[in-house]
Design an enzyme around this catalytic site. Structure first.
Site, PDB file in Angstrom:
ATOM      1  N   THR A 174      -6.594  10.261   7.639  1.00 22.24           N
ATOM      2  CA  THR A 174      -6.255   8.982   7.008  1.00 22.24           C
ATOM      3  C   THR A 174      -6.105   7.855   8.024  1.00 22.24           C
ATOM      4  O   THR A 174      -5.613   6.777   7.688  1.00 22.24           O
ATOM      5  CB  THR A 174      -4.936   9.119   6.219  1.00 22.24           C
ATOM      6  OG1 THR A 174      -3.899   9.578   7.110  1.00 22.24           O
ATOM      7  CG2 THR A 174      -5.091  10.092   5.063  1.00 22.24           C
ATOM      8  N   LYS A 209       0.855  -1.188   0.000  1.00 24.03           N
ATOM      9  CA  LYS A 209       0.000   0.000   0.000  1.00 24.03           C
ATOM     10  C   LYS A 209       0.887   1.233   0.000  1.00 24.03           C
ATOM     11  O   LYS A 209       1.620   1.481   0.949  1.00 24.03           O
ATOM     12  CB  LYS A 209      -0.911  -0.016   1.231  1.00 24.03           C
ATOM     13  CG  LYS A 209      -1.880  -1.194   1.251  1.00 24.03           C
ATOM     14  CD  LYS A 209      -2.703  -1.253   2.511  1.00 24.03           C
ATOM     15  CE  LYS A 209      -1.844  -1.487   3.730  1.00 24.03           C
ATOM     16  NZ  LYS A 209      -2.625  -1.928   4.914  1.00 24.03           N
ATOM     17  N   GLY A 245      -6.766   4.743   9.837  1.00 22.60           N
ATOM     18  CA  GLY A 245      -7.571   3.561   9.555  1.00 22.60           C
ATOM     19  C   GLY A 245      -7.662   3.175   8.097  1.00 22.60           C
ATOM     20  O   GLY A 245      -8.383   2.234   7.755  1.00 22.60           O
ATOM     21  N   THR A 246      -6.910   3.850   7.232  1.00 25.15           N
ATOM     22  CA  THR A 246      -7.001   3.507   5.808  1.00 25.15           C
ATOM     23  C   THR A 246      -6.522   2.076   5.539  1.00 25.15           C
ATOM     24  O   THR A 246      -7.148   1.339   4.779  1.00 25.15           O
ATOM     25  CB  THR A 246      -6.183   4.486   4.945  1.00 25.15           C
ATOM     26  OG1 THR A 246      -4.864   4.608   5.486  1.00 25.15           O
ATOM     27  CG2 THR A 246      -6.838   5.853   4.900  1.00 25.15           C
ATOM     28  N   GLY A 247      -5.407   1.691   6.157  1.00 28.65           N
ATOM     29  CA  GLY A 247      -4.876   0.345   5.926  1.00 28.65           C
ATOM     30  C   GLY A 247      -5.806  -0.731   6.455  1.00 28.65           C
ATOM     31  O   GLY A 247      -6.068  -1.740   5.771  1.00 28.65           O
ATOM     32  N   CYS A 248      -6.318  -0.536   7.669  1.00 32.62           N
ATOM     33  CA  CYS A 248      -7.272  -1.484   8.247  1.00 32.62           C
ATOM     34  C   CYS A 248      -8.490  -1.617   7.336  1.00 32.62           C
ATOM     35  O   CYS A 248      -8.970  -2.725   7.069  1.00 32.62           O
ATOM     36  CB  CYS A 248      -7.727  -1.007   9.624  1.00 32.62           C
ATOM     37  SG  CYS A 248      -6.423  -0.729  10.834  1.00 32.62           S
TER      38      CYS A 248
END
Length: 269
Positions: free
Chosen positions: A210, A175, A212-215
Protein backbone atom coordinates in the site's frame (compact mmCIF):
# COMPACT_ATOMS: atom_id res chain seq x y z
CA UNK A 1 -4.11 17.65 -29.79
CA UNK A 2 -2.02 18.34 -26.71
CA UNK A 3 -2.47 16.34 -23.50
CA UNK A 4 -3.56 18.17 -20.34
CA UNK A 5 -0.70 19.19 -18.03
CA UNK A 6 -0.48 18.68 -14.26
CA UNK A 7 2.22 19.70 -11.79
CA UNK A 8 3.28 17.78 -8.71
CA UNK A 9 5.16 19.58 -5.93
CA UNK A 10 6.50 16.79 -3.75
CA UNK A 11 9.46 14.81 -2.48
CA UNK A 12 11.40 12.08 -4.24
CA UNK A 13 11.05 8.49 -3.02
CA UNK A 14 14.23 6.61 -3.93
CA UNK A 15 12.29 3.34 -3.59
CA UNK A 16 9.94 4.45 -6.37
CA UNK A 17 6.66 3.69 -4.60
CA UNK A 18 5.45 7.08 -3.42
CA UNK A 19 6.18 10.78 -3.84
CA UNK A 20 7.16 12.28 -7.18
CA UNK A 21 7.65 8.83 -8.67
CA UNK A 22 4.12 7.69 -7.84
CA UNK A 23 2.65 11.01 -8.97
CA UNK A 24 4.30 10.92 -12.38
CA UNK A 25 3.33 7.29 -12.92
CA UNK A 26 -0.25 8.16 -12.00
CA UNK A 27 -0.31 11.13 -14.38
CA UNK A 28 1.07 8.96 -17.19
CA UNK A 29 -1.41 6.16 -16.52
CA UNK A 30 -4.25 8.68 -16.80
CA UNK A 31 -2.89 10.28 -19.99
CA UNK A 32 -1.85 13.55 -18.38
CA UNK A 33 1.55 15.15 -19.04
CA UNK A 34 3.32 15.36 -15.69
CA UNK A 35 5.66 18.11 -14.55
CA UNK A 36 7.36 18.35 -11.17
CA UNK A 37 9.03 20.46 -8.52
CA UNK A 38 11.06 18.37 -6.06
CA UNK A 39 10.85 19.55 -2.46
CA UNK A 40 13.15 16.96 -0.88
CA UNK A 41 15.27 13.93 -1.56
CA UNK A 42 14.65 10.90 0.62
CA UNK A 43 16.80 7.84 1.15
CA UNK A 44 13.88 5.46 1.32
CA UNK A 45 12.72 1.93 0.52
CA UNK A 46 9.68 -0.20 1.35
CA UNK A 47 10.83 -0.64 4.96
CA UNK A 48 11.45 2.95 5.98
CA UNK A 49 13.02 6.36 5.48
CA UNK A 50 16.74 6.52 6.20
CA UNK A 51 17.26 10.20 5.53
CA UNK A 52 15.72 13.39 4.18
CA UNK A 53 17.50 16.24 2.40
CA UNK A 54 15.13 19.19 1.95
CA UNK A 55 15.34 21.47 -1.07
CA UNK A 56 15.69 25.17 -0.18
CA UNK A 57 12.29 26.86 -0.47
CA UNK A 58 13.60 29.41 -2.95
CA UNK A 59 14.67 26.65 -5.32
CA UNK A 60 11.32 24.90 -4.97
CA UNK A 61 9.73 28.17 -6.10
CA UNK A 62 12.22 28.43 -8.96
CA UNK A 63 11.21 24.97 -10.21
CA UNK A 64 7.51 25.81 -9.98
CA UNK A 65 7.96 29.14 -11.75
CA UNK A 66 9.96 27.53 -14.56
CA UNK A 67 7.09 25.13 -15.22
CA UNK A 68 4.29 27.68 -14.89
CA UNK A 69 6.05 30.21 -17.13
CA UNK A 70 6.25 27.75 -20.02
CA UNK A 71 3.57 25.06 -19.76
CA UNK A 72 -0.25 25.27 -19.50
CA UNK A 73 -0.66 23.66 -16.08
CA UNK A 74 -4.32 22.81 -15.49
CA UNK A 75 -4.03 21.25 -12.02
CA UNK A 76 -1.48 21.10 -9.20
CA UNK A 77 -0.90 18.48 -6.53
CA UNK A 78 1.25 19.00 -3.44
CA UNK A 79 2.72 16.13 -1.48
CA UNK A 80 5.67 16.15 0.90
CA UNK A 81 6.61 19.80 1.43
CA UNK A 82 9.00 18.96 4.28
CA UNK A 83 9.58 22.41 5.82
CA UNK A 84 7.51 25.33 7.04
CA UNK A 85 9.40 27.62 4.65
CA UNK A 86 8.34 25.54 1.65
CA UNK A 87 4.72 25.34 2.81
CA UNK A 88 4.72 29.13 3.19
CA UNK A 89 6.33 29.65 -0.22
CA UNK A 90 3.82 27.38 -1.97
CA UNK A 91 1.00 29.11 -0.05
CA UNK A 92 2.16 32.47 -1.39
CA UNK A 93 2.00 31.18 -4.96
CA UNK A 94 -1.46 29.75 -4.32
CA UNK A 95 -2.61 33.09 -2.88
CA UNK A 96 -1.49 34.74 -6.12
CA UNK A 97 -3.79 32.39 -8.03
CA UNK A 98 -0.91 30.63 -9.78
CA UNK A 99 -1.79 27.07 -8.71
CA UNK A 100 -5.05 26.05 -10.44
CA UNK A 101 -7.20 23.16 -9.20
CA UNK A 102 -4.93 22.75 -6.19
CA UNK A 103 -5.03 19.32 -4.50
CA UNK A 104 -3.22 19.42 -1.16
CA UNK A 105 -2.07 16.10 0.27
CA UNK A 106 -0.52 17.13 3.62
CA UNK A 107 2.13 14.43 3.79
CA UNK A 108 3.34 14.22 7.39
CA UNK A 109 4.12 10.57 8.11
CA UNK A 110 5.19 7.78 5.75
CA UNK A 111 3.38 4.43 5.61
CA UNK A 112 6.30 3.01 7.62
CA UNK A 113 5.69 5.58 10.37
CA UNK A 114 8.57 7.97 9.61
CA UNK A 115 7.98 11.69 10.14
CA UNK A 116 8.19 13.66 6.87
CA UNK A 117 7.23 17.17 7.98
CA UNK A 118 8.59 19.73 10.40
CA UNK A 119 6.10 20.24 13.26
CA UNK A 120 6.26 24.01 12.65
CA UNK A 121 4.77 23.44 9.19
CA UNK A 122 1.43 22.21 10.51
CA UNK A 123 0.11 25.72 11.17
CA UNK A 124 1.41 26.84 7.81
CA UNK A 125 -0.79 24.16 6.23
CA UNK A 126 -3.85 25.06 8.29
CA UNK A 127 -3.72 28.82 7.88
CA UNK A 128 -1.65 29.33 4.73
CA UNK A 129 -2.23 26.57 2.18
CA UNK A 130 -5.60 24.99 2.97
CA UNK A 131 -7.65 28.15 2.26
CA UNK A 132 -6.39 28.10 -1.35
CA UNK A 133 -6.97 24.39 -2.02
CA UNK A 134 -9.74 22.96 -4.16
CA UNK A 135 -9.50 19.88 -1.93
CA UNK A 136 -7.29 18.58 0.88
CA UNK A 137 -6.70 14.84 1.25
CA UNK A 138 -5.16 13.83 4.61
CA UNK A 139 -5.18 10.24 5.81
CA UNK A 140 -6.48 9.34 9.26
CA UNK A 141 -3.21 9.99 11.08
CA UNK A 142 -2.66 13.30 9.31
CA UNK A 143 -6.22 14.43 10.02
CA UNK A 144 -5.71 13.61 13.70
CA UNK A 145 -2.55 15.73 13.80
CA UNK A 146 -4.17 18.63 11.98
CA UNK A 147 -7.28 18.63 14.17
CA UNK A 148 -5.72 17.54 17.45
CA UNK A 149 -8.34 14.86 18.08
CA UNK A 150 -8.56 11.08 17.57
CA UNK A 151 -10.52 9.45 14.76
CA UNK A 152 -11.80 6.07 15.89
CA UNK A 153 -15.04 5.54 13.98
CA UNK A 154 -16.82 6.35 10.74
CA UNK A 155 -18.73 9.08 12.58
CA UNK A 156 -15.42 10.60 13.68
CA UNK A 157 -14.27 10.49 10.07
CA UNK A 158 -17.32 12.46 8.94
CA UNK A 159 -16.81 15.02 11.70
CA UNK A 160 -13.13 15.34 10.79
CA UNK A 161 -13.93 15.99 7.13
CA UNK A 162 -16.29 18.80 8.12
CA UNK A 163 -13.77 20.26 10.56
CA UNK A 164 -11.05 20.24 7.89
CA UNK A 165 -13.43 22.00 5.52
CA UNK A 166 -13.87 24.70 8.14
CA UNK A 167 -10.17 25.53 7.68
CA UNK A 168 -11.04 27.03 4.33
CA UNK A 169 -10.49 24.43 1.59
CA UNK A 170 -13.16 23.99 -1.05
CA UNK A 171 -13.51 20.34 -0.04
CA UNK A 172 -11.85 17.82 2.26
CA UNK A 173 -11.30 14.08 2.04
CA UNK A 174 -10.32 12.03 5.07
CA UNK A 175 -8.73 8.95 3.53
CA UNK A 176 -9.85 6.16 5.77
CA UNK A 177 -8.63 2.90 4.42
CA UNK A 178 -9.78 0.60 7.21
CA UNK A 179 -10.66 2.60 10.36
CA UNK A 180 -10.27 0.96 13.75
CA UNK A 181 -13.39 -0.86 14.83
CA UNK A 182 -14.79 -1.06 11.30
CA UNK A 183 -15.14 -4.60 9.97
CA UNK A 184 -17.24 -3.89 6.86
CA UNK A 185 -14.62 -5.16 4.44
CA UNK A 186 -14.59 -1.83 2.61
CA UNK A 187 -12.00 0.91 2.19
CA UNK A 188 -13.92 4.11 2.91
CA UNK A 189 -12.91 7.73 2.42
CA UNK A 190 -15.18 10.51 3.65
CA UNK A 191 -15.65 13.68 1.61
CA UNK A 192 -16.89 17.08 2.75
CA UNK A 193 -17.87 19.02 -0.39
CA UNK A 194 -18.75 22.31 1.29
CA UNK A 195 -22.39 21.34 1.81
CA UNK A 196 -22.51 17.74 2.99
CA UNK A 197 -20.41 14.69 3.69
CA UNK A 198 -20.54 11.54 1.60
CA UNK A 199 -18.51 8.36 1.34
CA UNK A 200 -16.24 6.92 -1.33
CA UNK A 201 -16.27 3.18 -0.80
CA UNK A 202 -14.37 0.37 -2.51
CA UNK A 203 -13.59 -3.22 -1.65
CA UNK A 204 -10.85 -3.73 0.88
CA UNK A 205 -7.76 -5.34 -0.71
CA UNK A 206 -5.90 -7.44 1.85
CA UNK A 207 -2.26 -6.74 1.01
CA UNK A 208 0.77 -5.09 2.60
CA UNK A 209 1.50 -3.40 -0.72
CA UNK A 210 0.00 0.00 0.00
CA UNK A 211 3.04 2.28 -0.23
CA UNK A 212 2.02 5.36 -2.20
CA UNK A 213 -1.75 4.99 -2.00
CA UNK A 214 -2.27 8.49 -0.59
CA UNK A 215 0.09 10.12 -3.10
CA UNK A 216 -1.57 8.26 -5.95
CA UNK A 217 -5.11 9.20 -4.89
CA UNK A 218 -4.24 12.90 -4.73
CA UNK A 219 -2.31 12.74 -8.01
CA UNK A 220 -5.20 10.94 -9.73
CA UNK A 221 -7.61 13.58 -8.45
CA UNK A 222 -5.39 16.30 -9.92
CA UNK A 223 -5.13 14.38 -13.20
CA UNK A 224 -8.89 14.15 -13.58
CA UNK A 225 -9.29 17.84 -12.67
CA UNK A 226 -6.68 18.66 -15.34
CA UNK A 227 -8.87 16.75 -17.81
CA UNK A 228 -11.79 19.05 -16.95
CA UNK A 229 -13.79 16.78 -14.65
CA UNK A 230 -15.71 18.29 -11.76
CA UNK A 231 -14.41 17.55 -8.27
CA UNK A 232 -16.96 14.90 -7.33
CA UNK A 233 -16.30 12.97 -10.54
CA UNK A 234 -12.54 13.37 -10.11
CA UNK A 235 -12.59 12.02 -6.56
CA UNK A 236 -14.70 9.01 -7.49
CA UNK A 237 -12.52 8.19 -10.49
CA UNK A 238 -9.36 8.61 -8.37
CA UNK A 239 -10.75 6.16 -5.82
CA UNK A 240 -11.37 3.61 -8.58
CA UNK A 241 -7.88 4.11 -10.01
CA UNK A 242 -6.16 3.53 -6.65
CA UNK A 243 -8.28 0.45 -5.94
CA UNK A 244 -7.24 -1.06 -9.29
CA UNK A 245 -3.60 -0.18 -8.65
CA UNK A 246 -3.62 -1.75 -5.18
CA UNK A 247 -5.37 -4.88 -6.45
CA UNK A 248 -2.94 -5.15 -9.36
CA UNK A 249 0.11 -5.16 -7.10
CA UNK A 250 -1.45 -7.10 -4.23
CA UNK A 251 0.60 -10.24 -4.83
CA UNK A 252 3.87 -8.55 -5.76
CA UNK A 253 6.93 -9.27 -3.63
CA UNK A 254 8.98 -6.12 -4.10
CA UNK A 255 10.82 -5.27 -0.90
CA UNK A 256 10.46 -6.44 2.66
CA UNK A 257 7.99 -3.80 3.83
CA UNK A 258 5.00 -1.97 2.35
CA UNK A 259 5.34 -2.67 -1.36
CA UNK A 260 4.29 -0.43 -4.27
CA UNK A 261 1.17 -0.28 -6.40
CA UNK A 262 0.61 -1.40 -9.99
CA UNK A 263 0.04 2.10 -11.36
CA UNK A 264 0.36 1.12 -15.01
CA UNK A 265 -1.79 -2.00 -15.01
CA UNK A 266 1.08 -4.39 -15.69
CA UNK A 267 -0.63 -7.26 -13.85
CA UNK A 268 -3.67 -7.09 -16.11
CA UNK A 269 -1.86 -6.47 -19.38
Amino acid sequence: MNPPVALTIAGSDSGGGAGIQADLKTFAALRVFGTSAITALTAQNTVGVRGVHATPAAFVVAQIAAVLDDLPVAAVKTGMLATAATVEAVSALAAQGRLPNLVVDPVMVSSSGDRLLEPAAENAYRHGLFPHAAVVTPNLREAEVLLGSPIRSREDQHAAARALGDLGAGAAVVKGGHPAGDATGSAVDVVWDGKETYELSARWVDTPNTHGTGCSFAAATAAYLAQGEDLRTALGAAKEFVTRAVAGGANWHLGAGHGPLDHLGWTNS
